[in-house]
Scaffold this active site. Structure first.
Site, short mmCIF file in Angstrom:
data_model
loop_
_atom_site.label_atom_id
_atom_site.label_comp_id
_atom_site.label_asym_id
_atom_site.label_seq_id
_atom_site.Cartn_x
_atom_site.Cartn_y
_atom_site.Cartn_z
N GLU B 64 11.25 -20.13 1.10
CA GLU B 64 11.12 -21.58 1.07
C GLU B 64 10.80 -22.15 2.44
O GLU B 64 11.27 -21.65 3.46
CB GLU B 64 12.44 -22.21 0.59
CG GLU B 64 12.82 -21.79 -0.81
CD GLU B 64 14.22 -22.25 -1.20
OE1 GLU B 64 14.43 -22.48 -2.39
OE2 GLU B 64 15.09 -22.37 -0.31
N ASP B 235 21.96 -22.84 -6.37
CA ASP B 235 21.01 -23.45 -5.44
C ASP B 235 19.56 -23.08 -5.71
O ASP B 235 18.71 -23.25 -4.84
CB ASP B 235 21.39 -23.13 -4.00
CG ASP B 235 21.32 -21.65 -3.72
OD1 ASP B 235 21.07 -20.88 -4.66
OD2 ASP B 235 21.52 -21.26 -2.56
#
Lengths: 348, 348
Positions: B64, B235
């Site tokens: 990410e 998450d």
């Protein structure tokens, strides 16, 4: 404190080492190699994870992240674009990039990409020209003689056999700089005092200017049939270089339409104006130039896959050279769950 | 070749130097300082350029990029999440980050963020608990005793005065590691053999497990009234830790709803299920806990602004210390338009 393990180390190629590596290989060889890596990745375009770049705009410029992945490696580039920087003694564009292993998520290369982007952008232009420019193109008009101009010219020489470049910039000092840099490259270099003079007899017209505005570097009546336009500088919303009349007379080739429609010359056109994706020309799925009288336009904004190709190339080339240092960038405790223990033991 | 100019140099904080800096300041002071920086940025939440992180998923993990900007500085973090890494002797999460000047686009700090993320995630949890946990909370159940567990516990001690932690992990070796690391911190540490035992008498329930799946670390009947749940491990899409029954009985507080709806515990709920943005509690625009019997849930997924706060903190703290090196990361020709000339002159 023990030295970090090898897993924790990421090879880093500094600006200095990038320059050494490029000279070690040879600039024109690097450009040809980069063109090969780009073509290889464009041929497998469909398997890449593609997304328009993630841009953060301000009044004076933009900062962008450009990620992509082929499923085995993941790469991204950080790049800024600040046209006003030049007047403050700074680069308009600086960049660095990273390649990582998709299976572990661990970075495997960190590198400067200011120089590397200049090289890959030039290689990309030459790849497009190879597939789109009229057969036997030998003369290019280079309009905008800034930081990218010599790279563009040299890539066209190395990859499609350009022998003459005609230079124009609104600032004659930029043209003098570019001409001096290209003086001993074997090219015929002709400084010009107007864009009209620069395009005389040129089969390839390259525009690469940096103003953040809708400019008209080439007007409609300047462009005749049988040329290839390589438009580099129109590369963000509100920044274009070509009169829209040129666009409607051209067959337009782009990298990644969702990004080019926002950032490229074609932001001036209807969102459904037909364009061809360059990768389909490279695979042979679609034809490029079909007629010597046609105007082809490569509306280049730069796409993440080109940076990915460049990162792959540097990873492959730098491995067995001294042109990198290893950065202790990743925490690597002996027990992966014991990050805190690594931290507290480091106190001793 | 001349040495690179100062403009070309970016301070880099390695893992080794991050550990030295943290010990130089003191771990608990760092956690309190980070909480202050995070609260400061949450108070000016509205002026940030916010976007959900840009994720590249594979079968085994995710990579990410998390960018944000306050208009003066721009920051981003690179972070991976690979639960299977632990079994291969690698970290589940590694990270690094960069801070840049929005006006020039030039980077001003590159730093490891594996350790820094552990610290900021813990500080963020403690900030949320400060505003949401029952008054006088002194005991925490820490479920999942991996790399984040000691940081979570120590932040709760440093920021809200926790004095007791009850540890549980499905792997007893993880609990032993965590207990040993926390042995001399002044906390009462109670290793437990079941989640049910761990939550006995705890006002704060922290879940931080790493499986990439929809798990039920806390079932509905385990959670009574008057507790604060600090859910860290849910998450990413398809990865949750709490029974949905707990969610519907809780008042839910989140960082950035567009990201949490995709990645957090609330991915189990309807897309319009009411949640409160934590920054509004911190500014006082909205109330946090209103009743000692209420269940509050901080559905934490980690947001770019927290990394931005951490990057700001390291930039401020590292400047006058020896805990960094300078990287020659940005090409800086004397004439900004003469990148090619810099390259060719480097050959000499």
């Amino acid at each position: 404190m023990l030295p970090p393990s090898e897993k924790a180390l990421v090879p880093f190629v500094s600006v200095d080492n990038m320059m050494r590596l490029v000279h070690h290989i040879g600039i024109e060889t690097v450009l040809r190699d980069l063109a090969d890596y780009i073509e290889e990745d464009f041929r497998r375009w469909e398997l890449f994870d593609k997304t328009p770049r993630v841009a953060s705009h301000s009044d004076v410029g933009v900062i962008e992240l450009m990620p992509t992945s082929d499923g085995e490696s993941y790469g991204f580039k950080y790049v800024n674009g600040h046209p006003k920087n030049t007047s403050e003694g700074l680069q308009t564009v600086t960049a660095f990039g990273l390649l990582a292993n998709v299976y572990t998520g661990y970075p495997v290369l960190l590198t400067e990409m200011t120089i590397l982007t200049a090289l890959r952008t030039a290689a990309m232009s030459a790849v497009a020209a190879k597939h789109l420019a009229p057969k036997g193109s030998h003369t290019m008009a280079m309009i905008g003689n800034g930081a990218q101009s010599e790279f563009q010219t040299l890539a066209m020489k190395a990859i499609i056999g350009l022998n003459t470049v005609r230079l124009y910039d609104k600032d004659p000092a930029a043209t003098r700089k570019c001409a001096a840099n290209l003086a001993h490259t074997g090219l015929t270099v002709i400084p010009c005092t107007s864009p009209e003079q620069a395009i005389e007899g040129a089969q390839i017209l390259t525009t690469c200017t940096a103003d953040k505005q809708n400019a008209t570097i080439l007007s409609d009546n300047m462009v005749g049939s049988g040329v290839h336009i390589n438009a580099i500088g129109g590369d963000c919303p509100g920044k274009t270089e070509l009169a829209s009349g040129i666009l409607t007379r051209s067959d337009i080739f782009v990298e990644y339409p969702p990004q080019t429609r926002i950032e490229g010359e074609i932001q001036q056109l209807a969102p459904d104006h037909p364009v061809t994706e360059l990768w389909q020309v490279i695979t042979g799925a679609t034809q490029g130039r079909t007629d010597q009288r046609q105007i082809t336009l490569f509306d280049s904004v730069g796409f993440a896959i080109e940076d990915f190709s460049a990162l792959r190339y540097i990873r492959d080339k730098v491995a067995d050279t001294p042109f990198h240092i290893d950065l202790d960038m990743l925490a690597d405790p002996d027990d992966p769950r014991d990050l805190y223990g690594m931290l507290t033991r480091a106190k001793a």
